[in-house]
Design a protein around this motif. Sequence first.
Motif, PDB file in Angstrom:
ATOM      1  N   GLN A  85      41.324  47.978  46.329  1.00 32.33           N
ATOM      2  CA  GLN A  85      40.377  49.260  46.242  1.00 32.33           C
ATOM      3  C   GLN A  85      41.110  50.232  45.509  1.00 32.33           C
ATOM      4  O   GLN A  85      42.321  50.578  45.711  1.00 32.33           O
ATOM      5  CB  GLN A  85      40.276  49.594  47.811  1.00 32.33           C
ATOM      6  N   VAL A  86      40.256  50.464  44.433  1.00 32.12           N
ATOM      7  CA  VAL A  86      40.950  51.562  43.649  1.00 32.12           C
ATOM      8  C   VAL A  86      40.190  53.163  43.763  1.00 32.12           C
ATOM      9  O   VAL A  86      40.518  53.881  42.912  1.00 32.12           O
ATOM     10  CB  VAL A  86      41.025  51.339  42.090  1.00 32.12           C
ATOM     11  N   GLY A  87      39.231  53.168  44.733  1.00 29.03           N
ATOM     12  CA  GLY A  87      38.545  54.222  44.868  1.00 29.03           C
ATOM     13  C   GLY A  87      37.396  54.051  45.823  1.00 29.03           C
ATOM     14  O   GLY A  87      37.070  52.942  46.113  1.00 29.03           O
ATOM     15  N   PRO A  88      36.630  55.198  46.239  1.00 31.25           N
ATOM     16  CA  PRO A  88      35.560  54.938  47.068  1.00 31.25           C
ATOM     17  C   PRO A  88      34.421  54.225  46.255  1.00 31.25           C
ATOM     18  O   PRO A  88      33.971  54.737  45.181  1.00 31.25           O
ATOM     19  CB  PRO A  88      34.982  56.642  47.249  1.00 31.25           C
ATOM     20  N   GLY A  89      34.029  53.078  46.647  1.00 36.02           N
ATOM     21  CA  GLY A  89      33.156  52.261  45.983  1.00 36.02           C
ATOM     22  C   GLY A  89      33.369  51.487  44.891  1.00 36.02           C
ATOM     23  O   GLY A  89      32.659  51.042  44.162  1.00 36.02           O
ATOM     24  N   LYS A  90      34.811  51.440  44.547  1.00 38.25           N
ATOM     25  CA  LYS A  90      35.220  50.987  43.233  1.00 38.25           C
ATOM     26  C   LYS A  90      36.370  49.907  43.783  1.00 38.25           C
ATOM     27  O   LYS A  90      37.287  50.379  44.492  1.00 38.25           O
ATOM     28  CB  LYS A  90      35.777  51.742  42.434  1.00 38.25           C
ATOM     29  N   ILE A  91      36.119  48.559  43.331  1.00 37.76           N
ATOM     30  CA  ILE A  91      37.207  47.852  43.774  1.00 37.76           C
ATOM     31  C   ILE A  91      37.875  47.119  42.241  1.00 37.76           C
ATOM     32  O   ILE A  91      37.234  47.102  41.237  1.00 37.76           O
ATOM     33  CB  ILE A  91      36.941  46.561  44.314  1.00 37.76           C
ATOM     34  N   LEU A  92      38.996  46.589  42.329  1.00 36.93           N
ATOM     35  CA  LEU A  92      39.529  45.834  41.008  1.00 36.93           C
ATOM     36  C   LEU A  92      39.759  44.480  41.623  1.00 36.93           C
ATOM     37  O   LEU A  92      40.298  44.010  42.451  1.00 36.93           O
ATOM     38  CB  LEU A  92      40.917  46.595  40.715  1.00 36.93           C
ATOM     39  N   LEU A  93      39.255  43.527  40.594  1.00 37.82           N
ATOM     40  CA  LEU A  93      39.283  41.968  40.824  1.00 37.82           C
ATOM     41  C   LEU A  93      40.684  41.542  40.002  1.00 37.82           C
ATOM     42  O   LEU A  93      40.810  41.933  38.734  1.00 37.82           O
ATOM     43  CB  LEU A  93      38.262  41.393  40.191  1.00 37.82           C
ATOM     44  N   ASN A  94      41.513  41.017  40.706  1.00 37.10           N
ATOM     45  CA  ASN A  94      42.956  40.807  39.943  1.00 37.10           C
ATOM     46  C   ASN A  94      42.786  39.154  39.897  1.00 37.10           C
ATOM     47  O   ASN A  94      42.917  38.486  40.804  1.00 37.10           O
ATOM     48  CB  ASN A  94      44.038  41.088  40.859  1.00 37.10           C
ATOM     49  N   LEU A  95      42.499  38.592  38.683  1.00 35.83           N
ATOM     50  CA  LEU A  95      42.552  37.204  38.497  1.00 35.83           C
ATOM     51  C   LEU A  95      43.538  36.574  38.115  1.00 35.83           C
ATOM     52  O   LEU A  95      44.208  37.244  36.957  1.00 35.83           O
ATOM     53  CB  LEU A  95      41.288  36.802  37.678  1.00 35.83           C
ATOM     54  N   VAL A  96      44.385  35.686  38.273  1.00 40.78           N
ATOM     55  CA  VAL A  96      45.514  35.016  37.785  1.00 40.78           C
ATOM     56  C   VAL A  96      44.929  33.594  37.253  1.00 40.78           C
ATOM     57  O   VAL A  96      44.328  32.765  38.124  1.00 40.78           O
ATOM     58  CB  VAL A  96      46.659  34.781  38.621  1.00 40.78           C
ATOM     59  N   GLY A  97      45.125  32.874  36.072  1.00 42.93           N
ATOM     60  CA  GLY A  97      44.822  31.549  35.585  1.00 42.93           C
ATOM     61  C   GLY A  97      45.564  31.313  34.537  1.00 42.93           C
ATOM     62  O   GLY A  97      46.229  31.891  33.959  1.00 42.93           O
ATOM     63  N   THR A  98      45.024  30.149  33.953  1.00 44.85           N
ATOM     64  CA  THR A  98      45.303  29.505  32.790  1.00 44.85           C
ATOM     65  C   THR A  98      44.251  29.665  31.531  1.00 44.85           C
ATOM     66  O   THR A  98      43.137  29.509  31.785  1.00 44.85           O
ATOM     67  CB  THR A  98      45.669  28.329  32.910  1.00 44.85           C
ATOM     68  N   TYR A  99      44.729  30.191  30.525  1.00 45.49           N
ATOM     69  CA  TYR A  99      43.824  30.311  29.163  1.00 45.49           C
ATOM     70  C   TYR A  99      43.680  28.818  28.608  1.00 45.49           C
ATOM     71  O   TYR A  99      44.796  28.179  28.289  1.00 45.49           O
ATOM     72  CB  TYR A  99      44.370  30.950  28.286  1.00 45.49           C
ATOM     73  N   VAL A 100      42.732  28.256  28.538  1.00 46.21           N
ATOM     74  CA  VAL A 100      42.240  27.025  28.160  1.00 46.21           C
ATOM     75  C   VAL A 100      41.506  27.201  26.935  1.00 46.21           C
ATOM     76  O   VAL A 100      40.322  27.029  26.898  1.00 46.21           O
ATOM     77  CB  VAL A 100      41.763  26.094  29.255  1.00 46.21           C
ATOM     78  N   PRO A 101      42.074  27.102  25.517  1.00 46.32           N
ATOM     79  CA  PRO A 101      41.336  27.616  24.506  1.00 46.32           C
ATOM     80  C   PRO A 101      40.088  26.653  24.194  1.00 46.32           C
ATOM     81  O   PRO A 101      39.268  26.985  23.644  1.00 46.32           O
ATOM     82  CB  PRO A 101      42.293  27.816  23.379  1.00 46.32           C
ATOM     83  N   ARG A 102      40.323  25.667  24.413  1.00 42.36           N
ATOM     84  CA  ARG A 102      39.178  24.371  24.037  1.00 42.36           C
ATOM     85  C   ARG A 102      38.600  23.858  25.197  1.00 42.36           C
ATOM     86  O   ARG A 102      37.658  22.764  25.050  1.00 42.36           O
ATOM     87  CB  ARG A 102      39.903  23.456  23.198  1.00 42.36           C
ATOM     88  N   GLY A 103      38.615  24.467  26.286  1.00 39.02           N
ATOM     89  CA  GLY A 103      37.817  24.248  27.461  1.00 39.02           C
ATOM     90  C   GLY A 103      36.306  24.080  27.372  1.00 39.02           C
ATOM     91  O   GLY A 103      36.094  23.025  27.982  1.00 39.02           O
ATOM     92  N   HIS A 104      35.817  24.719  26.473  1.00 35.14           N
ATOM     93  CA  HIS A 104      34.315  24.572  26.234  1.00 35.14           C
ATOM     94  C   HIS A 104      34.181  23.249  25.581  1.00 35.14           C
ATOM     95  O   HIS A 104      32.912  22.840  25.284  1.00 35.14           O
ATOM     96  CB  HIS A 104      33.779  25.829  25.342  1.00 35.14           C
TER      97      HIS A 104
END
Length: 124
Positions: A85-104
Amino acid sequence: MAGKDLDEITGGEVSGWAHVVQSINRLFSTPKNTRVFLREFGSDLPNLVDVPSNDAGILALFVAVATALEQWEPRFSLSSLSVSQVGPGKILLNLVGTYVPRGHQGDTTPEGETQTLSVPVAGL
């Protein structure tokens, strides 16, 4: 959602990890059924604005994030997600993962270290 695109802020070219970040932000801010020629594109995150910040609401948020990434952003492999929670009515999604440049292209070979991305979202 592959290759190069226009930077939404500068109008210049964006590619690589910066393009993935821009695409994820666009994905999370676009409600499903709002793009004329690609109705399926988007996420359920905009619909969760008024959901209570209890366990069920947070779970719905996690499901919306994971589902949207799985369907629309193969260049990012999510390994963990947290919310702050970063403020009233505001949140921050914290994503952790791997960059897969040719995933598409179906190539799931990661590149570099684990990536962290924070995405501001209104609601909850």
